[in-house]
Design a protein around this motif. Structure first.
Motif, mmCIF file in Angstrom:
data_model
loop_
_atom_site.group_PDB
_atom_site.id
_atom_site.type_symbol
_atom_site.label_atom_id
_atom_site.label_comp_id
_atom_site.label_asym_id
_atom_site.label_seq_id
_atom_site.Cartn_x
_atom_site.Cartn_y
_atom_site.Cartn_z
ATOM 1 N N LEU A 204 0.830 -1.207 0.000
ATOM 2 C CA LEU A 204 0.000 0.000 0.000
ATOM 3 C C LEU A 204 0.863 1.256 0.000
ATOM 4 O O LEU A 204 0.618 2.201 -0.768
ATOM 5 C CB LEU A 204 -0.918 0.000 1.225
ATOM 6 C CG LEU A 204 -2.060 -1.025 1.242
ATOM 7 C CD1 LEU A 204 -2.800 -0.970 2.576
ATOM 8 C CD2 LEU A 204 -3.030 -0.794 0.090
ATOM 9 N N MET A 205 1.885 1.280 0.846
ATOM 10 C CA MET A 205 2.749 2.459 0.925
ATOM 11 C C MET A 205 3.537 2.649 -0.371
ATOM 12 O O MET A 205 3.712 3.768 -0.846
ATOM 13 C CB MET A 205 3.707 2.314 2.107
ATOM 14 C CG MET A 205 3.039 2.307 3.482
ATOM 15 S SD MET A 205 2.009 3.783 3.799
ATOM 16 C CE MET A 205 0.351 3.147 3.459
ATOM 17 N N ARG A 206 3.997 1.549 -0.956
ATOM 18 C CA ARG A 206 4.778 1.653 -2.193
ATOM 19 C C ARG A 206 3.929 2.170 -3.342
ATOM 20 O O ARG A 206 4.339 3.080 -4.074
ATOM 21 C CB ARG A 206 5.354 0.282 -2.545
ATOM 22 C CG ARG A 206 6.051 0.228 -3.904
ATOM 23 C CD ARG A 206 6.664 -1.129 -4.153
ATOM 24 N NE ARG A 206 5.699 -2.210 -4.050
ATOM 25 C CZ ARG A 206 4.834 -2.535 -5.014
ATOM 26 N NH1 ARG A 206 4.790 -1.833 -6.147
ATOM 27 N NH2 ARG A 206 3.999 -3.552 -4.849
ATOM 28 N N VAL A 207 2.729 1.615 -3.515
ATOM 29 C CA VAL A 207 1.871 2.019 -4.630
ATOM 30 C C VAL A 207 1.371 3.451 -4.445
ATOM 31 O O VAL A 207 1.385 4.253 -5.392
ATOM 32 C CB VAL A 207 0.691 1.040 -4.771
ATOM 33 C CG1 VAL A 207 -0.269 1.529 -5.850
ATOM 34 C CG2 VAL A 207 1.196 -0.352 -5.115
ATOM 35 N N LEU A 208 0.936 3.793 -3.237
ATOM 36 C CA LEU A 208 0.446 5.150 -3.002
ATOM 37 C C LEU A 208 1.565 6.170 -3.111
ATOM 38 O O LEU A 208 1.358 7.290 -3.590
ATOM 39 C CB LEU A 208 -0.200 5.232 -1.614
ATOM 40 C CG LEU A 208 -1.544 4.507 -1.460
ATOM 41 C CD1 LEU A 208 -1.991 4.525 -0.015
ATOM 42 C CD2 LEU A 208 -2.606 5.134 -2.355
ATOM 43 N N GLY A 209 2.766 5.780 -2.690
ATOM 44 C CA GLY A 209 3.899 6.703 -2.779
ATOM 45 C C GLY A 209 4.324 6.982 -4.200
ATOM 46 O O GLY A 209 4.860 8.051 -4.506
ATOM 47 N N ALA A 210 4.087 6.012 -5.080
ATOM 48 C CA ALA A 210 4.489 6.170 -6.481
ATOM 49 C C ALA A 210 3.425 6.859 -7.312
ATOM 50 O O ALA A 210 3.698 7.290 -8.440
ATOM 51 C CB ALA A 210 4.808 4.807 -7.089
ATOM 52 N N GLY A 211 2.209 6.995 -6.801
ATOM 53 C CA GLY A 211 1.120 7.586 -7.571
ATOM 54 C C GLY A 211 0.713 8.951 -7.049
ATOM 55 O O GLY A 211 1.308 9.506 -6.122
ATOM 56 N N GLU A 212 -0.317 9.493 -7.635
ATOM 57 C CA GLU A 212 -0.833 10.799 -7.228
ATOM 58 C C GLU A 212 -2.353 10.736 -7.149
ATOM 59 O O GLU A 212 -2.995 9.922 -7.802
ATOM 60 C CB GLU A 212 -0.418 11.886 -8.240
ATOM 61 C CG GLU A 212 1.076 12.111 -8.326
ATOM 62 C CD GLU A 212 1.424 13.215 -9.317
ATOM 63 O OE1 GLU A 212 0.484 13.769 -9.937
ATOM 64 O OE2 GLU A 212 2.616 13.519 -9.457
ATOM 65 N N GLY A 213 -2.912 11.614 -6.347
ATOM 66 C CA GLY A 213 -4.366 11.768 -6.315
ATOM 67 C C GLY A 213 -5.094 10.877 -5.337
ATOM 68 O O GLY A 213 -6.318 10.919 -5.263
ATOM 69 N N MET A 214 -4.399 10.060 -4.554
ATOM 70 C CA MET A 214 -5.059 9.204 -3.584
ATOM 71 C C MET A 214 -4.305 9.276 -2.257
ATOM 72 O O MET A 214 -3.094 9.099 -2.209
ATOM 73 C CB MET A 214 -5.112 7.758 -4.079
ATOM 74 C CG MET A 214 -5.983 6.840 -3.221
ATOM 75 S SD MET A 214 -6.032 5.124 -3.869
ATOM 76 C CE MET A 214 -6.974 5.340 -5.384
ATOM 77 N N THR A 215 -5.046 9.556 -1.185
ATOM 78 C CA THR A 215 -4.437 9.634 0.136
ATOM 79 C C THR A 215 -5.004 8.538 1.033
ATOM 80 O O THR A 215 -6.120 8.065 0.826
ATOM 81 C CB THR A 215 -4.699 11.002 0.791
ATOM 82 O OG1 THR A 215 -6.124 11.182 0.932
ATOM 83 C CG2 THR A 215 -4.129 12.128 -0.047
ATOM 84 N N LEU A 216 -4.220 8.163 2.033
ATOM 85 C CA LEU A 216 -4.623 7.101 2.952
ATOM 86 C C LEU A 216 -4.431 7.558 4.389
ATOM 87 O O LEU A 216 -3.390 8.122 4.743
ATOM 88 C CB LEU A 216 -3.812 5.826 2.682
ATOM 89 C CG LEU A 216 -4.127 4.604 3.533
ATOM 90 C CD1 LEU A 216 -3.938 3.329 2.709
ATOM 91 C CD2 LEU A 216 -3.224 4.545 4.772
ATOM 92 N N ARG A 217 -5.450 7.300 5.192
ATOM 93 C CA ARG A 217 -5.374 7.586 6.621
ATOM 94 C C ARG A 217 -5.703 6.297 7.378
ATOM 95 O O ARG A 217 -6.714 5.646 7.093
ATOM 96 C CB ARG A 217 -6.363 8.684 7.010
ATOM 97 C CG ARG A 217 -6.430 8.908 8.529
ATOM 98 C CD ARG A 217 -7.538 9.857 8.906
ATOM 99 N NE ARG A 217 -7.752 9.881 10.345
ATOM 100 C CZ ARG A 217 -8.753 10.499 10.946
ATOM 101 N NH1 ARG A 217 -9.644 11.178 10.230
ATOM 102 N NH2 ARG A 217 -8.879 10.473 12.262
ATOM 103 N N VAL A 218 -4.861 5.929 8.345
ATOM 104 C CA VAL A 218 -5.075 4.714 9.125
ATOM 105 C C VAL A 218 -6.048 4.984 10.266
ATOM 106 O O VAL A 218 -5.921 5.963 11.003
ATOM 107 C CB VAL A 218 -3.744 4.183 9.700
ATOM 108 C CG1 VAL A 218 -4.006 3.010 10.660
ATOM 109 C CG2 VAL A 218 -2.819 3.740 8.572
ATOM 110 N N VAL A 219 -7.044 4.110 10.381
ATOM 111 C CA VAL A 219 -7.971 4.117 11.517
ATOM 112 C C VAL A 219 -7.745 2.802 12.254
ATOM 113 O O VAL A 219 -8.125 1.733 11.761
ATOM 114 C CB VAL A 219 -9.438 4.240 11.058
ATOM 115 C CG1 VAL A 219 -10.366 4.240 12.277
ATOM 116 C CG2 VAL A 219 -9.639 5.500 10.219
ATOM 117 N N SER A 220 -7.117 2.873 13.404
ATOM 118 C CA SER A 220 -6.758 1.653 14.122
ATOM 119 C C SER A 220 -7.967 1.038 14.830
ATOM 120 O O SER A 220 -8.799 1.743 15.399
ATOM 121 C CB SER A 220 -5.680 1.958 15.170
ATOM 122 O OG SER A 220 -5.409 0.811 15.958
ATOM 123 N N THR A 221 -8.048 -0.283 14.776
ATOM 124 C CA THR A 221 -9.091 -0.991 15.533
ATOM 125 C C THR A 221 -8.608 -1.282 16.961
ATOM 126 O O THR A 221 -9.348 -1.835 17.760
ATOM 127 C CB THR A 221 -9.442 -2.327 14.866
ATOM 128 O OG1 THR A 221 -8.305 -3.200 14.920
ATOM 129 C CG2 THR A 221 -9.868 -2.121 13.422
#
Length: 363
Positions: A204-221
């Protein structure tokens, strides 16, 4: 009345005891005249003869039985599906399955030595790997071994393995979400350090870091390794406290998001969290997508904004059964099979499981 024996059949059929043995053995390569075989079998049936399977196994040093080492409860659909695949695969090869709840399997190695078990399949989970006693037994020929979901073994490992390509599943999910126009991902995930979770997070970190226009926020259980050590969490085994935590934290994260629901996805690392996520989304952000990276069997036909990465659990069991049968051959080679998860959503069902053979797999 005494139990009829092969000697009784031989006397009635006027043949030798060895001829009776060959006539009743489906795997015998000794030529017996068809009429003799038929007469012997007919007399055996008339006398009510039943072979002593235990004695026959001991003589042949084979029981046509494979032991499956699984320490997880079969009330968990994940492991029930794997065992279903193993059982059906073994049956196709003419073998039976014996359940072995002992995770070390030390108590069954003697059964492998005396022919009561022909081989072993070890079902992994989290970071579980086959104990060294089983690896040593596979190396010296005592117990041919296949592992499921234990990670790819070293090149010189003396056993076969079936594994899931968690990294590919995570990458395929991100590509699918990008195609839907998603720009915000709320990643609902536990605080655990399992191999599957590490592989997914890295991708997830590798793909999101290489792309643009999509952000990710972690919601811990807030589910930790110590929680897992205390109890198995899955499906309806989730505690009310855990559900309350997931509901509250995810609701807050959705309300704080500046992205519209149609551009938002709640991405669950665990199938056990999908139901809670669906409820929260329906209440707080109707129109948002819920996605799952792990097993479970959510109903995509009643949740139109649901997409999940299906682990090929039954197929993994079937592959393991094929490999353990291969391990029993005199010229056996150790196979490595990697299975890719497949995405499913409303109106879209995969045609089958994609297998990625390892370079060491002769297939």
């Amino acid at each position: 009345m005494p139990r009829p024996t092969m000697k009784d059949i031989a006397h009635r059929a006027s043949v030798s005891i060895s001829t009776v043995s060959y006539a009743l053995n489906d795997n015998s390569h000794v030529h017996i005249a068809p009429e003799t075989r038929a007469r012997v079998r007919r007399i055996a049936k008339e006398l009510g003869y039943t072979p002593n399977a235990m004695a026959r196994s001991l003589r042949a040093r084979s029981s046509r039985t494979v032991g499956v080492v699984n320490s997880k409860p079969l009330t968990n659909p994940r492991y029930a599906a794997i065992l279903q695949g193993v059982a059906s695969g073994l049956a196709e090869g003419g073998f039976r399955l014996a359940m072995l709840p002992d995770p070390t399997a030390e108590t069954v190695l003697e059964d492998c030595r005396n022919g009561m078990l022909d081989g072993l399949i070890f079902v992994g989970h989290d970071d579980a790997v086959p104990p060294q006693t089983l690896v040593d037994a596979a190396a010296d020929g005592t117990a041919p071994l296949v592992t499921i979901d234990c990670g790819e073994p070293a090149e010189d490992s003396p056993y076969s393995a079936v594994d899931f390509d968690y990294s590919h599943g995570a990458q395929a999910m991100l590509e699918h979400l990008a195609g839907l126009g998603i720009d915000t991902i709320l990643h609902l995930r536990p605080e655990v350090s399992s191999r599957a979770e590490r592989e997914r997070q890295s991708t997830l970190m590798r793909v999101l870091g290489a792309g643009e226009g999509m952000t990710l926020r972690v919601v811990s259980t807030r589910l930790s390794d110590s929680d897992l050590a205390a109890a198995d969490i899955g499906g309806r085994a989730m505690t009310s406290r855990h559900l309350a935590t997931v509901t509250a934290d995810l609701s807050a994260a959705l309300r704080a998001s500046h992205s519209p629901p149609e551009a938002t996805t709640v991405l669950c690392s665990w199938g056990a969290d999908v139901e809670a996520a669906l409820r929260v989304v329906a209440d707080v952000a109707p129109g948002a997508t819920v996605a799952a990276l792990a097993g479970s069997w959510p109903r995509t036909d009643i949740w139109p904004n649901l997409v999940y990465s299906r682990l090929p659990l039954v197929e993994a069991g079937q592959h393991a059964a094929e490999l353990i049968v291969d391990e029993l051959l005199p010229d056996a080679t150790h196979g490595r099979r990697m299975l890719r998860p497949l995405l499913e959503s409303e109106g879209v069902s995969p045609a089958g499981t994609t297998e990625v053979p390892s370079r060491k797999d002769p297939a």
